[in-house]
Design an enzyme around this catalytic site. Structure first.
Site, PDB file in Angstrom:
ATOM      1  N   ARG A 132       0.954  -1.215  -0.121  1.00 38.25           N
ATOM      2  CA  ARG A 132      -0.016  -0.132  -0.101  1.00 38.25           C
ATOM      3  C   ARG A 132       0.980   1.331  -0.001  1.00 38.25           C
ATOM      4  O   ARG A 132       1.794   1.362   0.714  1.00 38.25           O
ATOM      5  CB  ARG A 132      -0.925  -0.012   1.172  1.00 38.25           C
ATOM      6  CG  ARG A 132      -1.790  -1.418   1.183  1.00 38.25           C
ATOM      7  CD  ARG A 132      -3.015  -1.367   2.241  1.00 38.25           C
ATOM      8  NE  ARG A 132      -3.733  -2.521   2.422  1.00 38.25           N
ATOM      9  CZ  ARG A 132      -4.416  -2.694   3.039  1.00 38.25           C
ATOM     10  NH1 ARG A 132      -4.730  -1.943   3.996  1.00 38.25           N
ATOM     11  NH2 ARG A 132      -5.360  -3.858   3.245  1.00 38.25           N
ATOM     12  N   ARG A 180       2.213   0.580   9.977  1.00 35.06           N
ATOM     13  CA  ARG A 180       1.937   1.170   8.902  1.00 35.06           C
ATOM     14  C   ARG A 180       3.068   1.114   7.904  1.00 35.06           C
ATOM     15  O   ARG A 180       4.102   1.822   7.962  1.00 35.06           O
ATOM     16  CB  ARG A 180       1.290   2.393   9.075  1.00 35.06           C
ATOM     17  CG  ARG A 180       0.599   3.183   8.027  1.00 35.06           C
ATOM     18  CD  ARG A 180       0.126   4.392   8.125  1.00 35.06           C
ATOM     19  NE  ARG A 180      -0.904   4.447   9.176  1.00 35.06           N
ATOM     20  CZ  ARG A 180      -2.111   4.291   9.271  1.00 35.06           C
ATOM     21  NH1 ARG A 180      -2.643   3.872   7.873  1.00 35.06           N
ATOM     22  NH2 ARG A 180      -3.131   4.427  10.043  1.00 35.06           N
ATOM     23  N   GLU A 222      -6.664  -1.541  15.432  1.00 32.16           N
ATOM     24  CA  GLU A 222      -7.123  -2.379  14.190  1.00 32.16           C
ATOM     25  C   GLU A 222      -6.117  -3.537  13.888  1.00 32.16           C
ATOM     26  O   GLU A 222      -5.000  -3.028  13.438  1.00 32.16           O
ATOM     27  CB  GLU A 222      -7.559  -1.499  13.077  1.00 32.16           C
ATOM     28  CG  GLU A 222      -8.271  -2.639  12.121  1.00 32.16           C
ATOM     29  CD  GLU A 222      -8.405  -1.599  10.748  1.00 32.16           C
ATOM     30  OE1 GLU A 222      -8.755  -0.388  10.728  1.00 32.16           O
ATOM     31  OE2 GLU A 222      -8.759  -2.333   9.583  1.00 32.16           O
ATOM     32  N   SER A 245     -10.234  -6.672   9.841  1.00 31.91           N
ATOM     33  CA  SER A 245     -11.545  -5.946   9.494  1.00 31.91           C
ATOM     34  C   SER A 245     -12.275  -7.100   8.762  1.00 31.91           C
ATOM     35  O   SER A 245     -11.905  -7.691   7.480  1.00 31.91           O
ATOM     36  CB  SER A 245     -11.006  -4.961   8.396  1.00 31.91           C
ATOM     37  OG  SER A 245     -12.213  -4.086   8.162  1.00 31.91           O
ATOM     38  N   ARG A 266       1.087  -6.595  12.759  1.00 29.63           N
ATOM     39  CA  ARG A 266       0.464  -5.987  13.766  1.00 29.63           C
ATOM     40  C   ARG A 266       0.247  -7.219  14.982  1.00 29.63           C
ATOM     41  O   ARG A 266       0.243  -6.831  15.955  1.00 29.63           O
ATOM     42  CB  ARG A 266      -0.890  -5.538  13.475  1.00 29.63           C
ATOM     43  CG  ARG A 266      -0.815  -4.268  12.450  1.00 29.63           C
ATOM     44  CD  ARG A 266      -2.258  -3.488  12.325  1.00 29.63           C
ATOM     45  NE  ARG A 266      -1.824  -2.339  11.459  1.00 29.63           N
ATOM     46  CZ  ARG A 266      -2.764  -1.090  11.310  1.00 29.63           C
ATOM     47  NH1 ARG A 266      -3.956  -1.394  11.749  1.00 29.63           N
ATOM     48  NH2 ARG A 266      -2.304  -0.461  10.511  1.00 29.63           N
TER      49      ARG A 266
END
Length: 431
Positions: free
Chosen positions: A269, A284, A356, A359, A396
């Site tokens: 990303r 991130r 988070e 999801s 994560r």
RNA sequence: GGAGAGGUGGCCGAGUGGUCGAAGGCGCAGCACUGGAAAUGCUGUAUAGGGGCAACUCUAUCGAGGGUUCGAAUCCCUCCCUCUCCGCCA
């Protein structure tokens, strides 16, 4: 993509539902285009029917003995040519409308499900449940709990500086026990999902434009993905993309549903617009690892599937003994393709916050319509429903494990379920 | 990268300008026959979009896009893909 028929018949419903997302759109123009296109199609196909009739008649007359260059045939030819010209004109108009319509429809997000709570932003999300006891600092000796990047650097699990040399900022190099733990987590999760009945997939991680469009990343979010300019290929931002397109343009036999897949892939990303956020550590990154779960279901089964999918993701956290909570996203915070979403947030003991880590969304028929994925229901074909959920984001997970398992002697204890995969019960930084 | 072959319905496979959405077979479904089944026989069996309450009907689609023609699966052009052989390569 939204249903064109719904757009023609009840644009007000679409407007109302999109406004729940905080998106105010005027659909009258779009509806007009859709209706106009349908009218044109009617006119055009009537003309074509006439043209076909003339063509047939020419054939019949010639076979009945008429001279191919005689006057009666010439007359019909003349008519046929006129119709052909008219059809060509209508077709051109129709194509122009169709392409405008499609482009605009592709830009519109999914409608929130009836179950999705209303709200404007993250602040309106709903905590559904919490599991486990969040660990609070400090250590017994009085020193504060560390954040995962501090632990990782101290134990030599990552090398951030050298990662910049190799690539850029927001990339990480895992070393020694860090690399080994990452691999252990991937295997642990895949094995778990396998046992639960998910079929393991290792798809291409370069995907084409059609695949990104099918799952909803394109056309709207082109700046979020890395692109290989010379090849119509992109680095996939999530395994959801190849998994959606696994069955693109297919009609799935009904008895095969639900189809459940689990895939490990690296994800890429660009994180455009996130400068300064989460700059340290594993939270991130431009490249990260993730195990993704994906379901194709009958429409009537998707709600139950969504609960099960979410439970499967929660099961991973529970097996790793990581405290978490489940959040239901409000209508204003839903992702583009989602109709309803649960986020799982893991407790980061060092940071003292939930973050988070998964999801889990149902997209209803939104992706299925873009991707033309149907199943046979008796005589008819119908669109399937698609669901996706992280199970889990690996980096994560590692961050949470480091923060949760840190000991005052400097090492990190691992949960028992991971020991067979990692080969030791703690991280010491040796090796 | 070089050379060749080929892309037709769920599958196999015929079809080189005329009523072809496409023979035949397999598969599948229904019916008949049977105590039940097999075998056999009959019938049906693509997708998308439009119109109609429906029966039904119109249009498009033979890898994709363009062209020639009154008419294209069939002729022409461009592109994509698959397979085989050679080269290269983890």
């Amino acid at each position: 993509m939204l249903d064109q028929r719904l757009l023609r018949d009840d644009p007000e419903l679409i407007r109302r539902q999109l406004s729940r997302r905080g998106l105010e759109v005027d659909l009258t123009g779009l509806q007009q285009i859709a209706c106009q296109e349908r009218d044109l199609e009617e006119q055009r196909s009537a003309l074509q029917a006439e043209g076909n009739r003339i063509g047939r008649e020419v054939g019949q007359r010639i076979q009945a003995g008429a001279r191919p260059d005689g006057p009666e045939v010439a007359e019909l030819r003349e008519q046929g040519n006129r119709i052909k010209q008219q059809v060509a004109g209508l077709e051109e108009e129709e194509k122009a409308l169709e392409s405008r319509l499609r482009h605009q429809l592709l830009e519109l997000p999914n409608l929130p499900s009836a179950q999705t709570p209303d709200g404007r932003s993250e602040a309106d999300n709903v905590v559904v449940k919490t599991w486990g006891t969040p660990r609070q600092g400090p250590h017994p000796d009085g020193s504060p709990l560390q954040e995962h990047w501090q632990i990782a650097e101290r134990l030599g699990l990552v090398d951030t500086e050298r990662s910049v040399r190799i690539a850029q900022s927001r990339f990480v190099t895992l070393l020694g026990q860090g690399a080994r733990l990452e691999r252990a987590l991937i295997n642990f999760m895949l094995d778990r999902h396998n046992t639960a009945g998910y079929r393991e997939v290792m798809p291409p991680i370069l995907v084409n434009t059609a695949s990104l469009t099918a799952s909803g990343q394109l056309p709207k979010f082109a700046e979020e993905s890395f692109r290989c300019a010379e090849d119509d290929l992109w680095l996939t931002p999530t395994a959801e993309v190849p998994l959606t397109s696994l069955h693109r343009d297919e009609v799935i036999p009904a008895e095969q549903l639900p189809l459940r897949y689990a895939a490990y892939t690296p994800c890429f990303r660009r994180e455009a617009g996130s400068y300064g956020r989460d700059t340290r550590g594993l939270i991130r990154l431009h490249q990260f690892n993730k195990v993704e779960m994906y379901w194709f279901t009958r429409p009537e089964d998707s709600q139950a599937a969504h609960e099960q999918l979410t439970r499967d993701a929660e099961g991973v956290l529970e097996a790793l003994e990581l405290p978490y909570r489940r959040i239901e996203l409000c209508s204003g915070d839903l992702g583009f393709s989602a109709a309803r979403t649960y986020d799982l947030e893991v407790w980061l003991a060092g940071a003292g916050a939930y973050r988070e880590i998964s999801s889990c969304s149902t997209c209803a028929d939104f992706q299925a319509r873009r991707a033309a994925i149907r199943f046979r229901d008796g005589k008819k074909t119908r669109l399937v429903h698609t669901l996706n959920g992280s199970g889990l984001a690996i980096g994560r997970t590692m961050a949470a494990l480091l923060e949760h398992g840190q000991q005052d002697d400097g090492c990190v204890r691992l949960p028992p379920s991971l020991i067979p995969y990692f080969g030791a019960d703690r991280l010491t930084g040796a090796a």
